[in-house]
Design a protein around this motif. Sequence first.
Motif, PDB file in Angstrom:
ATOM      1  N   SER A  44       0.808  -1.217   0.000  1.00 31.69           N
ATOM      2  CA  SER A  44       0.000   0.000   0.000  1.00 31.69           C
ATOM      3  C   SER A  44       0.844   1.270   0.000  1.00 31.69           C
ATOM      4  CB  SER A  44      -0.924  -0.006   1.228  1.00 31.69           C
ATOM      5  OG  SER A  44      -1.662   1.182   1.321  1.00 31.69           O
ATOM      6  N   THR A  45       2.039   1.206   0.585  1.00 33.65           N
ATOM      7  CA  THR A  45       2.878   2.410   0.659  1.00 33.65           C
ATOM      8  C   THR A  45       3.419   2.818  -0.710  1.00 33.65           C
ATOM      9  OG1 THR A  45       4.982   1.263   1.066  1.00 33.65           O
ATOM     10  CG2 THR A  45       3.584   1.712   2.973  1.00 33.65           C
ATOM     11  N   LEU A  46       3.434   1.879  -1.659  1.00 32.28           N
ATOM     12  CA  LEU A  46       3.938   2.180  -3.003  1.00 32.28           C
ATOM     13  C   LEU A  46       2.822   2.568  -3.969  1.00 32.28           C
ATOM     14  CD1 LEU A  46       6.552  -0.694  -3.508  1.00 32.28           C
ATOM     15  CD2 LEU A  46       6.923   1.617  -2.618  1.00 32.28           C
ATOM     16  N   ALA A 190      -2.181  -9.092 -15.148  1.00 34.92           N
ATOM     17  CA  ALA A 190      -2.070  -7.790 -15.805  1.00 34.92           C
ATOM     18  C   ALA A 190      -1.924  -6.648 -14.807  1.00 34.92           C
ATOM     19  CB  ALA A 190      -3.294  -7.556 -16.693  1.00 34.92           C
ATOM     20  N   CYS A 191      -2.537  -6.781 -13.632  1.00 36.46           N
ATOM     21  CA  CYS A 191      -2.455  -5.702 -12.643  1.00 36.46           C
ATOM     22  C   CYS A 191      -1.017  -5.470 -12.202  1.00 36.46           C
ATOM     23  CB  CYS A 191      -3.349  -6.009 -11.439  1.00 36.46           C
ATOM     24  SG  CYS A 191      -2.977  -7.572 -10.604  1.00 36.46           S
ATOM     25  N   ALA A 192      -0.227  -6.552 -12.081  1.00 41.90           N
ATOM     26  CA  ALA A 192       1.176  -6.428 -11.707  1.00 41.90           C
ATOM     27  C   ALA A 192       2.027  -6.000 -12.906  1.00 41.90           C
ATOM     28  CB  ALA A 192       1.685  -7.752 -11.152  1.00 41.90           C
ATOM     29  N   GLU A 193       1.628  -6.437 -14.081  1.00 42.91           N
ATOM     30  CA  GLU A 193       2.396  -6.150 -15.292  1.00 42.91           C
ATOM     31  C   GLU A 193       2.445  -4.660 -15.602  1.00 42.91           C
ATOM     32  OE1 GLU A 193       2.759  -8.942 -19.109  1.00 42.91           O
ATOM     33  OE2 GLU A 193       0.907  -7.804 -19.082  1.00 42.91           O
ATOM     34  N   VAL A 194       1.355  -3.948 -15.276  1.00 45.05           N
ATOM     35  CA  VAL A 194       1.295  -2.528 -15.644  1.00 45.05           C
ATOM     36  C   VAL A 194       1.575  -1.584 -14.477  1.00 45.05           C
ATOM     37  CG1 VAL A 194      -0.383  -3.016 -17.456  1.00 45.05           C
ATOM     38  CG2 VAL A 194      -1.181  -2.306 -15.185  1.00 45.05           C
ATOM     39  N   CYS A 195       1.683  -2.109 -13.258  1.00 39.90           N
ATOM     40  CA  CYS A 195       1.865  -1.224 -12.098  1.00 39.90           C
ATOM     41  C   CYS A 195       3.188  -0.462 -12.196  1.00 39.90           C
ATOM     42  CB  CYS A 195       1.823  -2.036 -10.805  1.00 39.90           C
ATOM     43  SG  CYS A 195       1.968  -1.021  -9.312  1.00 39.90           S
ATOM     44  N   PRO A 196       3.157   0.869 -12.243  1.00 40.07           N
ATOM     45  CA  PRO A 196       4.384   1.638 -12.467  1.00 40.07           C
ATOM     46  C   PRO A 196       5.320   1.695 -11.269  1.00 40.07           C
ATOM     47  CG  PRO A 196       2.545   3.135 -12.078  1.00 40.07           C
ATOM     48  CD  PRO A 196       1.964   1.750 -12.153  1.00 40.07           C
ATOM     49  N   THR A 197       4.807   1.428 -10.067  1.00 42.78           N
ATOM     50  CA  THR A 197       5.627   1.553  -8.865  1.00 42.78           C
ATOM     51  C   THR A 197       5.985   0.215  -8.229  1.00 42.78           C
ATOM     52  OG1 THR A 197       3.715   1.716  -7.393  1.00 42.78           O
ATOM     53  CG2 THR A 197       4.528   3.773  -8.351  1.00 42.78           C
ATOM     54  N   GLY A 198       5.415  -0.867  -8.743  1.00 44.39           N
ATOM     55  CA  GLY A 198       5.639  -2.167  -8.123  1.00 44.39           C
ATOM     56  C   GLY A 198       4.790  -2.386  -6.889  1.00 44.39           C
ATOM     57  N   ALA A 199       3.753  -1.570  -6.725  1.00 40.77           N
ATOM     58  CA  ALA A 199       2.857  -1.758  -5.586  1.00 40.77           C
ATOM     59  C   ALA A 199       2.191  -3.120  -5.652  1.00 40.77           C
ATOM     60  CB  ALA A 199       1.798  -0.652  -5.559  1.00 40.77           C
ATOM     61  N   THR A 200       1.917  -3.588  -6.861  1.00 41.45           N
ATOM     62  CA  THR A 200       1.410  -4.948  -7.076  1.00 41.45           C
ATOM     63  C   THR A 200       2.503  -5.743  -7.756  1.00 41.45           C
ATOM     64  OG1 THR A 200      -0.873  -4.166  -7.299  1.00 41.45           O
ATOM     65  CG2 THR A 200      -0.386  -6.348  -8.135  1.00 41.45           C
ATOM     66  N   GLU A 222      14.568   4.274   5.031  1.00 40.75           N
ATOM     67  CA  GLU A 222      15.801   3.638   4.574  1.00 40.75           C
ATOM     68  C   GLU A 222      15.731   3.383   3.069  1.00 40.75           C
ATOM     69  OE1 GLU A 222      18.359  -0.498   5.399  1.00 40.75           O
ATOM     70  OE2 GLU A 222      16.754   0.129   6.772  1.00 40.75           O
ATOM     71  N   LYS A 223      16.836   3.670   2.381  1.00 41.00           N
ATOM     72  CA  LYS A 223      16.886   3.450   0.938  1.00 41.00           C
ATOM     73  C   LYS A 223      16.903   1.956   0.636  1.00 41.00           C
ATOM     74  CE  LYS A 223      19.237   7.769  -0.277  1.00 41.00           C
ATOM     75  NZ  LYS A 223      20.442   8.374  -0.937  1.00 41.00           N
ATOM     76  N   THR A 224      16.152   1.584  -0.387  1.00 38.96           N
ATOM     77  CA  THR A 224      16.076   0.169  -0.757  1.00 38.96           C
ATOM     78  C   THR A 224      15.654   0.041  -2.214  1.00 38.96           C
ATOM     79  OG1 THR A 224      15.157  -1.982  -0.124  1.00 38.96           O
ATOM     80  CG2 THR A 224      13.659  -0.110  -0.094  1.00 38.96           C
ATOM     81  N   SER A 225      15.705  -1.169  -2.704  1.00 39.10           N
ATOM     82  CA  SER A 225      15.315  -1.443  -4.083  1.00 39.10           C
ATOM     83  C   SER A 225      13.941  -2.099  -4.089  1.00 39.10           C
ATOM     84  CB  SER A 225      16.342  -2.370  -4.737  1.00 39.10           C
ATOM     85  OG  SER A 225      15.954  -2.713  -6.055  1.00 39.10           O
ATOM     86  N   PHE A 226      13.059  -1.629  -4.964  1.00 43.02           N
ATOM     87  CA  PHE A 226      11.720  -2.189  -5.098  1.00 43.02           C
ATOM     88  C   PHE A 226      11.568  -2.804  -6.484  1.00 43.02           C
ATOM     89  CE2 PHE A 226      10.940   1.156  -1.893  1.00 43.02           C
ATOM     90  CZ  PHE A 226      10.372   0.375  -0.894  1.00 43.02           C
ATOM     91  N   PRO A 227      11.384  -4.124  -6.568  1.00 46.42           N
ATOM     92  CA  PRO A 227      11.168  -4.758  -7.878  1.00 46.42           C
ATOM     93  C   PRO A 227       9.785  -4.433  -8.416  1.00 46.42           C
ATOM     94  CG  PRO A 227      10.979  -6.376  -6.120  1.00 46.42           C
ATOM     95  CD  PRO A 227      11.435  -5.098  -5.472  1.00 46.42           C
ATOM     96  N   ARG A 228       9.668  -4.468  -9.729  1.00 45.87           N
ATOM     97  CA  ARG A 228       8.377  -4.233 -10.387  1.00 45.87           C
ATOM     98  C   ARG A 228       8.054  -5.408 -11.294  1.00 45.87           C
ATOM     99  NH1 ARG A 228       9.059   1.673 -13.048  1.00 45.87           N
ATOM    100  NH2 ARG A 228      11.019   0.702 -13.679  1.00 45.87           N
ATOM    101  N   TRP A 236      13.347  -4.888 -13.327  1.00 43.07           N
ATOM    102  CA  TRP A 236      12.801  -3.551 -13.526  1.00 43.07           C
ATOM    103  C   TRP A 236      12.717  -2.806 -12.194  1.00 43.07           C
ATOM    104  CZ3 TRP A 236       8.294  -5.962 -16.727  1.00 43.07           C
ATOM    105  CH2 TRP A 236       8.770  -6.285 -18.008  1.00 43.07           C
ATOM    106  N   SER A 237      13.628  -3.134 -11.288  1.00 41.65           N
ATOM    107  CA  SER A 237      13.585  -2.536  -9.961  1.00 41.65           C
ATOM    108  C   SER A 237      14.051  -1.084  -9.998  1.00 41.65           C
ATOM    109  CB  SER A 237      14.455  -3.335  -9.001  1.00 41.65           C
ATOM    110  OG  SER A 237      15.803  -3.354  -9.452  1.00 41.65           O
ATOM    111  N   TYR A 238      13.717  -0.362  -8.957  1.00 42.12           N
ATOM    112  CA  TYR A 238      14.125   1.040  -8.834  1.00 42.12           C
ATOM    113  C   TYR A 238      14.443   1.339  -7.381  1.00 42.12           C
ATOM    114  CZ  TYR A 238       9.484   2.040  -6.903  1.00 42.12           C
ATOM    115  OH  TYR A 238       8.358   2.053  -6.109  1.00 42.12           O
ATOM    116  N   GLN A 239      15.166   2.411  -7.144  1.00 43.54           N
ATOM    117  CA  GLN A 239      15.556   2.796  -5.800  1.00 43.54           C
ATOM    118  C   GLN A 239      14.493   3.691  -5.168  1.00 43.54           C
ATOM    119  OE1 GLN A 239      18.380   1.770  -3.989  1.00 43.54           O
ATOM    120  NE2 GLN A 239      18.413   0.302  -5.692  1.00 43.54           N
ATOM    121  N   GLY A 240      14.129   3.366  -3.935  1.00 43.66           N
ATOM    122  CA  GLY A 240      13.156   4.163  -3.213  1.00 43.66           C
ATOM    123  C   GLY A 240      13.464   4.128  -1.734  1.00 43.66           C
TER     124      GLY A 240
END
Length: 329
Positions: A44-46, A190-200, A222-228, A236-240
Amino acid sequence: MNLSRRNFLKGTVAGGALLTAGTAAEARPNKTMPPEALGLLFDSTLCIGCKACVAACKRVNNLPPDPISEEFPMWDAPLDISGSTFNIIKVYNSGKANRKDEEVDGYAFMKQSCLHCVDPSCVSACPVSAMIKDPVNGIVAYDPDACIGCRYCVAACPFGVPRFQYDKALPKIAKCELCRHRIPDGHYAACAEVCPTGATLYGKVTDLGVEAHRRLALKPGEKTSFPRGRLGGPDWSYQGVAGKYVQQVYGEKELGGTQMIKLAAVPFDKLGHRPLPERSYASISEGVQHTLYKYLALPAVVLGVLSVVAKRNTKHEDDDDDSSGRGRK
């Protein structure tokens, strides 16, 4: 003594109580999750409330758009899942609602769709096996050809997920099936495939659980990597930065576990997820049913009650005849 509805029910309930007293020993344990079970992690935070997942779900499942009106503007439509909407994002807000992921004066988003229970009540309640849990990937699927329209699955689901298409001439049960029809082609939910933030996030439930607990162990900010997309797929991970998580993975234990697990910074009961026991409802209800009907026990109780009442009625009628005939010559 006449056979009244009240006396009959009292006798039946009393007899049934004697049988159900021993159901704990008959109740089965919770079913276990398949090793290769697939599912989702919703953080939910993403989530930013973009609802790209809602649109993608409709597109790949050929579902019609939801009506938009002045009462329900574009973001708020639809308000709930339905026979034509399998996945939605709901919003929690408090007070000024100007701080994301805060319980007071804040707001947060929550995804609602099928949780694909490890021990699903809908599968247990279905009398014709129209609701099926795949033994390999654990996806709870629906077979419209087997369905008789009884809607027991709708009543049994503790999350209120299966919906009946009341507006169709030939209605069916509608729910998320984790885009199982896309798996043979190498695609995924599909919900996970299109999620831009990796929330799903999509993947094996065991891997998603590891990822969820990794996030819970992080300090807020704390800085960490979130996969998408999906775990184990393209990177397709990004730093957050980590959110201020509630120390709970919702769905990990509730009702024996679900294959969609969730993280949030706002207490889950505020997000529409009430506390639930670890024991699945299906294991309890099946234990009661099997005990009551084992060796025709419940029918025997009903027959016994009817026999006792009938015997008493006959005895009283004979007494009345004897008393009315006394002193006659």
